[in-house]
Design a protein around this motif. Structure first.
Motif, PDB file in Angstrom:
ATOM      1  N   GLU A 146      -8.527   0.310  16.971  1.00  0.00           N
ATOM      2  CA  GLU A 146      -9.620   0.992  16.272  1.00  0.00           C
ATOM      3  C   GLU A 146      -9.694   2.435  16.748  1.00  0.00           C
ATOM      4  OE1 GLU A 146     -14.360   0.543  15.146  1.00  0.00           O
ATOM      5  OE2 GLU A 146     -13.414  -0.893  16.501  1.00  0.00           O
ATOM      6  N   PRO A 147      -9.381   3.391  15.851  1.00  0.00           N
ATOM      7  CA  PRO A 147      -8.931   3.186  14.464  1.00  0.00           C
ATOM      8  C   PRO A 147      -7.521   2.613  14.423  1.00  0.00           C
ATOM      9  CG  PRO A 147      -8.756   5.490  15.055  1.00  0.00           C
ATOM     10  CD  PRO A 147      -9.431   4.824  16.218  1.00  0.00           C
ATOM     11  N   PRO A 148      -7.121   2.078  13.261  1.00  0.00           N
ATOM     12  CA  PRO A 148      -5.788   1.493  13.141  1.00  0.00           C
ATOM     13  C   PRO A 148      -4.679   2.499  13.417  1.00  0.00           C
ATOM     14  CG  PRO A 148      -7.167   0.845  11.292  1.00  0.00           C
ATOM     15  CD  PRO A 148      -7.920   1.909  12.030  1.00  0.00           C
ATOM     16  N   LYS A 149      -3.587   2.006  13.986  1.00  0.00           N
ATOM     17  CA  LYS A 149      -2.409   2.823  14.255  1.00  0.00           C
ATOM     18  C   LYS A 149      -1.229   2.268  13.467  1.00  0.00           C
ATOM     19  CE  LYS A 149      -3.868   3.914  18.995  1.00  0.00           C
ATOM     20  NZ  LYS A 149      -3.502   3.815  20.443  1.00  0.00           N
ATOM     21  N   ARG A 150      -0.268   3.117  13.224  1.00  0.00           N
ATOM     22  CA  ARG A 150       0.906   2.702  12.468  1.00  0.00           C
ATOM     23  C   ARG A 150       1.590   1.514  13.147  1.00  0.00           C
ATOM     24  NH1 ARG A 150       5.053   6.886  11.834  1.00  0.00           N
ATOM     25  NH2 ARG A 150       5.666   5.790   9.923  1.00  0.00           N
ATOM     26  N   PHE A 151       2.022   0.576  12.348  1.00  0.00           N
ATOM     27  CA  PHE A 151       2.761  -0.613  12.769  1.00  0.00           C
ATOM     28  C   PHE A 151       1.902  -1.609  13.540  1.00  0.00           C
ATOM     29  CE2 PHE A 151       6.012   2.705  12.319  1.00  0.00           C
ATOM     30  CZ  PHE A 151       6.907   2.079  11.465  1.00  0.00           C
ATOM     31  N   ASP A 152       0.570  -1.446  13.577  1.00  0.00           N
ATOM     32  CA  ASP A 152      -0.266  -2.448  14.228  1.00  0.00           C
ATOM     33  C   ASP A 152      -0.566  -3.581  13.246  1.00  0.00           C
ATOM     34  OD1 ASP A 152      -2.201  -1.431  12.529  1.00  0.00           O
ATOM     35  OD2 ASP A 152      -3.545  -0.741  14.107  1.00  0.00           O
ATOM     36  N   LEU A 153      -1.408  -4.536  13.661  1.00  0.00           N
ATOM     37  CA  LEU A 153      -1.628  -5.733  12.849  1.00  0.00           C
ATOM     38  C   LEU A 153      -2.222  -5.410  11.486  1.00  0.00           C
ATOM     39  CD1 LEU A 153      -1.549  -8.757  12.477  1.00  0.00           C
ATOM     40  CD2 LEU A 153      -3.746  -8.927  13.675  1.00  0.00           C
ATOM     41  N   PHE A 154      -3.141  -4.457  11.436  1.00  0.00           N
ATOM     42  CA  PHE A 154      -3.734  -4.090  10.151  1.00  0.00           C
ATOM     43  C   PHE A 154      -2.652  -3.592   9.192  1.00  0.00           C
ATOM     44  CE2 PHE A 154      -5.371  -0.650   7.427  1.00  0.00           C
ATOM     45  CZ  PHE A 154      -6.228  -1.396   6.628  1.00  0.00           C
ATOM     46  N   HIS A 155      -1.851  -2.648   9.641  1.00  0.00           N
ATOM     47  CA  HIS A 155      -0.833  -2.078   8.755  1.00  0.00           C
ATOM     48  C   HIS A 155       0.288  -3.070   8.467  1.00  0.00           C
ATOM     49  CE1 HIS A 155      -2.680   1.829  10.028  1.00  0.00           C
ATOM     50  NE2 HIS A 155      -2.458   2.084   8.751  1.00  0.00           N
ATOM     51  N   MET A 156       0.604  -3.932   9.396  1.00  0.00           N
ATOM     52  CA  MET A 156       1.639  -4.941   9.142  1.00  0.00           C
ATOM     53  C   MET A 156       1.164  -5.961   8.111  1.00  0.00           C
ATOM     54  SD  MET A 156       4.381  -4.218  10.851  1.00  0.00           S
ATOM     55  CE  MET A 156       5.303  -5.742  10.901  1.00  0.00           C
ATOM     56  N   THR A 157      -0.119  -6.300   8.155  1.00  0.00           N
ATOM     57  CA  THR A 157      -0.661  -7.217   7.153  1.00  0.00           C
ATOM     58  C   THR A 157      -0.670  -6.558   5.775  1.00  0.00           C
ATOM     59  OG1 THR A 157      -2.058  -8.263   8.839  1.00  0.00           O
ATOM     60  CG2 THR A 157      -2.637  -8.652   6.540  1.00  0.00           C
ATOM     61  N   VAL A 158      -1.059  -5.286   5.742  1.00  0.00           N
ATOM     62  CA  VAL A 158      -1.017  -4.549   4.475  1.00  0.00           C
ATOM     63  C   VAL A 158       0.414  -4.487   3.951  1.00  0.00           C
ATOM     64  CG1 VAL A 158      -1.348  -2.283   3.404  1.00  0.00           C
ATOM     65  CG2 VAL A 158      -3.081  -3.194   4.957  1.00  0.00           C
ATOM     66  N   HIS A 159       1.390  -4.330   4.857  1.00  0.00           N
ATOM     67  CA  HIS A 159       2.792  -4.299   4.438  1.00  0.00           C
ATOM     68  C   HIS A 159       3.213  -5.634   3.827  1.00  0.00           C
ATOM     69  CE1 HIS A 159       7.204  -4.719   5.116  1.00  0.00           C
ATOM     70  NE2 HIS A 159       7.193  -3.518   4.558  1.00  0.00           N
ATOM     71  N   SER A 160       2.749  -6.741   4.391  1.00  0.00           N
ATOM     72  CA  SER A 160       3.050  -8.055   3.812  1.00  0.00           C
ATOM     73  C   SER A 160       2.458  -8.176   2.410  1.00  0.00           C
ATOM     74  CB  SER A 160       2.509  -9.167   4.714  1.00  0.00           C
ATOM     75  OG  SER A 160       3.206  -9.222   5.943  1.00  0.00           O
ATOM     76  N   ILE A 161       1.262  -7.636   2.233  1.00  0.00           N
ATOM     77  CA  ILE A 161       0.637  -7.638   0.906  1.00  0.00           C
ATOM     78  C   ILE A 161       1.441  -6.754  -0.048  1.00  0.00           C
ATOM     79  CG2 ILE A 161      -1.447  -7.016  -0.372  1.00  0.00           C
ATOM     80  CD1 ILE A 161      -3.026  -7.579   2.230  1.00  0.00           C
ATOM     81  N   TRP A 162       1.899  -5.614   0.427  1.00  0.00           N
ATOM     82  CA  TRP A 162       2.721  -4.691  -0.364  1.00  0.00           C
ATOM     83  C   TRP A 162       3.999  -5.376  -0.847  1.00  0.00           C
ATOM     84  CZ3 TRP A 162       3.989  -0.450  -2.972  1.00  0.00           C
ATOM     85  CH2 TRP A 162       5.259   0.116  -2.872  1.00  0.00           C
ATOM     86  N   LEU A 163       4.645  -6.141   0.020  1.00  0.00           N
ATOM     87  CA  LEU A 163       5.863  -6.850  -0.370  1.00  0.00           C
ATOM     88  C   LEU A 163       5.589  -7.842  -1.497  1.00  0.00           C
ATOM     89  CD1 LEU A 163       7.605  -7.573   3.069  1.00  0.00           C
ATOM     90  CD2 LEU A 163       8.159  -5.806   1.391  1.00  0.00           C
ATOM     91  N   ARG A 164       4.447  -8.531  -1.422  1.00  0.00           N
ATOM     92  CA  ARG A 164       4.106  -9.476  -2.501  1.00  0.00           C
ATOM     93  C   ARG A 164       3.846  -8.740  -3.806  1.00  0.00           C
ATOM     94  NH1 ARG A 164       4.756 -11.375   2.548  1.00  0.00           N
ATOM     95  NH2 ARG A 164       4.636 -13.643   2.643  1.00  0.00           N
ATOM     96  N   ARG A 165       3.254  -7.543  -3.707  1.00  0.00           N
ATOM     97  CA  ARG A 165       3.021  -6.778  -4.938  1.00  0.00           C
ATOM     98  C   ARG A 165       4.338  -6.356  -5.584  1.00  0.00           C
ATOM     99  NH1 ARG A 165       2.899  -5.224  -9.133  1.00  0.00           N
ATOM    100  NH2 ARG A 165       1.434  -3.835 -10.224  1.00  0.00           N
ATOM    101  N   LEU A 166       5.332  -6.063  -4.768  1.00  0.00           N
ATOM    102  CA  LEU A 166       6.640  -5.708  -5.310  1.00  0.00           C
ATOM    103  C   LEU A 166       7.282  -6.882  -6.060  1.00  0.00           C
ATOM    104  CD1 LEU A 166       8.136  -3.633  -2.348  1.00  0.00           C
ATOM    105  CD2 LEU A 166       7.375  -2.759  -4.566  1.00  0.00           C
ATOM    106  N   ASN A 167       6.867  -8.089  -5.723  1.00  0.00           N
ATOM    107  CA  ASN A 167       7.406  -9.269  -6.406  1.00  0.00           C
ATOM    108  C   ASN A 167       6.818  -9.469  -7.799  1.00  0.00           C
ATOM    109  OD1 ASN A 167       9.063  -9.950  -4.268  1.00  0.00           O
ATOM    110  ND2 ASN A 167       7.557 -11.320  -3.331  1.00  0.00           N
ATOM    111  N   ILE A 168       5.737  -8.743  -8.106  1.00  0.00           N
ATOM    112  CA  ILE A 168       5.068  -8.905  -9.395  1.00  0.00           C
ATOM    113  C   ILE A 168       5.569  -7.843 -10.355  1.00  0.00           C
ATOM    114  CG2 ILE A 168       2.852  -8.932 -10.601  1.00  0.00           C
ATOM    115  CD1 ILE A 168       1.538  -9.623  -7.936  1.00  0.00           C
TER     116      ILE A 168
END
Length: 575
Positions: free
Chosen positions: A548-570
């Motif tokens: 806090e605040p979030p930093k690059r490659f931490d859990l918040f951004h890694m979770t967002v990246h997982s969501i981003w990958l799923r969006r690319l599948n659509i």
């Protein structure tokens, strides 16, 4: 109001419409656009013939459409019109009955005076309730109209074929223009978003091909992913950088705290509240323009809904179903985005055990939408192709500072450790076979008073992580923080970030039926392999920390990246 057409019957055009009494149609269409149709009765200045003017146009939410009726003129009844998006148009019944009674009386007197010279006088068709409420039998009325389809708009009906044909032509023209306009807008928005994603997919595919030749990674001042903990570090870096550059999420503003836009930031469900807070405050990732968003977030908190509405005595899960269902109904009615993809570009997040259950009453939410869940159990419908596994973290103070590190790897006295309640079948097997059985495998249902849980984590080489009633367990992240190699024991659990991380390089999986052989399996891990796994744990820690605040490659951004990958599948096709 822009008029689309006009029908005039009788006499010359009226130059002035008198202000007359109180016949009001009101639209309750949410934020949808409703077409409005009404008839204005006008008199010419010389008081002679009467003109009927049919106006067709559009109104927005909350506007009022008025029909001005000259009480000295008779010969029409209004039938309202509405679009399919409108819940209903409401007319004051008393006013309509008064108008009908006055008009009918006037016609009856007129017919008596003229002895039937106005037999061809035509009326607009009456609503069913108005026809049955009148007791005047001297007025000729056309047969009642057929039953109204509530999913279709209502238009005025004329007995004159010429006038009715004009109404049908205007109706067709309006529908065609409306569909063309809506279709063009939707295609333009969807096309723009999809074009950007096509480019992103091409760049990631290029990275996959080039990674076979082991190209050098792009230099990054913060962090360069490399090593065996990643499935493909080069592809991950390319995808992550595209996410940072492109990805936009729209958070629906509907709903009030504490059940919406709010969540727990301490204890076992802390991941849910912390992620929600970070997302809503992220000025780079979040967009306030829904037309430029790649994804739409549904900001309800399962934990807070249950905390505020759930009765522990009645234990009615239906309250959770009703809140979630109603929220989906609101956003799908108010905005076009849910209906465009049937929820496929929407996501929800929950760390509660009942998170998956909360989505089951809305089929599109369960089957189409992305669900970010701590309870990532494939046997309960978790689909790794579209759903995201979220780690469960028990942050007791709301801070992660001081939770990292432990005793050097070769100085840890205990082979394996577990402490936890007797929850579920897997823990029953573990406790039943290993509790108080072996000094190297420390298994407790309750820790002795003089033994610290954190100290045991940091003093053990392997930390046993069996599922409880549900597959998620905070012990996985606790083990990573303490640099204790996690030993996963579960059926159907999808570990978090497994789309990027290679879990077999820093954890061990023991099948449930092999729990009796825990010590044998762990003793077979060589010292060299254990040291490699320990080193990889230290490397992977950064991806499981909530900063806090979030930093690059931490859990918040890694979770967002997982969501981003799923969006690319659509892929959304333009209709």
């Amino acid at each position: 109001m822009v008029r689309s057409g006009r029908l005039v019957r009788g006499g010359r055009r009226a130059a002035h419409a008198r202000e007359l009494g109180g016949f009001v149609l009101r639209s309750r269409a949410g934020d949808a656009t409703a077409l409005g149709a009404w008839v204005e009765a006008r008199r010419s200045r010389d008081g002679g013939a009467t003109a009927l003017v049919l106006d067709l146009g559009s109104t927005t939410t909350g506007s009022t459409m008025e029909v001005e009726v000259d009480r000295k003129w008779s010969g029409f009844i209004v039938q309202p019109m509405r679009s399919t998006a409108v819940e209903g148009l409401h007319i004051t019944k008393n006013t309509c009955i008064q108008l009908l009674a006055f008009t009918s009386l006037f016609i009856a007197l007129l017919l008596l005076i003229t002895k039937g010279s106005y037999k061809n006088l035509s009326l607009f068709s009456l609503p069913a309730w108005a026809s049955s409420s009148s007791s005047f039998s001297g007025v000729h009325r056309p047969p009642p109209p057929p039953p109204v389809n509530p999913d279709r708009a209502l238009y005025p009906t004329f007995t004159s074929p010429k006038m009715q044909k004009a109404v049908e032509n205007l109706k067709k023209e309006l529908n065609e223009k409306s569909m063309l306009r809506r279709g063009t807008e939707k295609e333009k928005r969807v096309g723009k978003i999809e074009a950007s994603l096509v480019r992103a997919r091409a760049l990631i595919k290029e990275a996959i091909i080039k990674s076979r030749d082991s190209p050098p990674l792009i230099e990054d001042s913060d962090y360069v992913p490399q090593g065996e903990i990643y499935r493909n570090p080069y592809v991950f870096q390319r995808s992550y950088m595209l996410m940072e550059k492109m990805f936009k999420i729209y958070v629906y503003a509907e709903g009030d705290p504490p059940m919406f836009h709010n969540g727990p930031s301490k204890d076992i469900y802390s991941t849910e509240g912390i992620f929600l807070g970070f997302l809503e405050s992220n000025t780079h990732l979040r967009t306030y323009d829904p037309d430029e968003a790649h994804l739409y977030f549904l900001p309800f908190s399962v934990v807070m809904i249950l905390e505020n509405l759930f009765d522990p005595v009645e234990r009615d899960k239906g309250v959770l179903e009703r809140v979630v269902t109603d929220y989906i109904r609101i956003v799908s009615t108010k905005y076009p985005y849910w209906n465009t993809t049937l929820g496929a570009d929407h996501f929800m997040l929950s760390c509660h055990d009942w998170g998956p259950f909360s989505t089951k009453t809305v089929p599109n939410l369960f089957h189409n939408s992305m669900r970010v869940l701590c309870n990532a159990n494939t046997s309960e419908g978790f689909n790794p192709k579209k759903d995201v596994s979220l780690p469960e973290i028990n942050i007791k103070t709301g801070e992660t500072e001081g939770l990292l590190g432990g005793t050097p790897p070769l100085q840890r006295p205990f082979l394996a450790f577990f402490a936890g309640g007797l929850h579920g079948q897997i823990r029953s097997l573990l406790l039943g076979h290993w509790k108080d059985r072996d000094p190297d495998v420390r298994v407790y249902d309750e820790l002795p008073r003089n033994v610290s849980y954190e100290t045991m984590l940091r003093s053990s080489k392997f930390c046993l992580c069996p599922s409880g009633y549900e597959v998620a367990s905070p012990r996985v992240v606790e083990a990573i923080y303490a640099e204790c190699v996690p030993v996963l024991m579960s059926d159907g659990y999808v570990p978090p970030l497994s789309d990027v991380l290679n879990w077999k390089e820093f954890s061990i999986v023991i099948e449930v039926e092999n729990i009796v052989n825990v010590k044998k399996v762990l003793m077979e891990v060589s010292e060299e392999k254990y040291l490699r796994m320990h080193g990889r744990l230290r490397q992977v820690q950064r991806h499981f920390i909530m900063n806090e605040p979030p930093k690059r490659f931490d859990l918040f951004h890694m979770t967002v990246h997982s969501i981003w990958l799923r969006r690319l599948n659509i892929r959304i096709r333009k209709l």
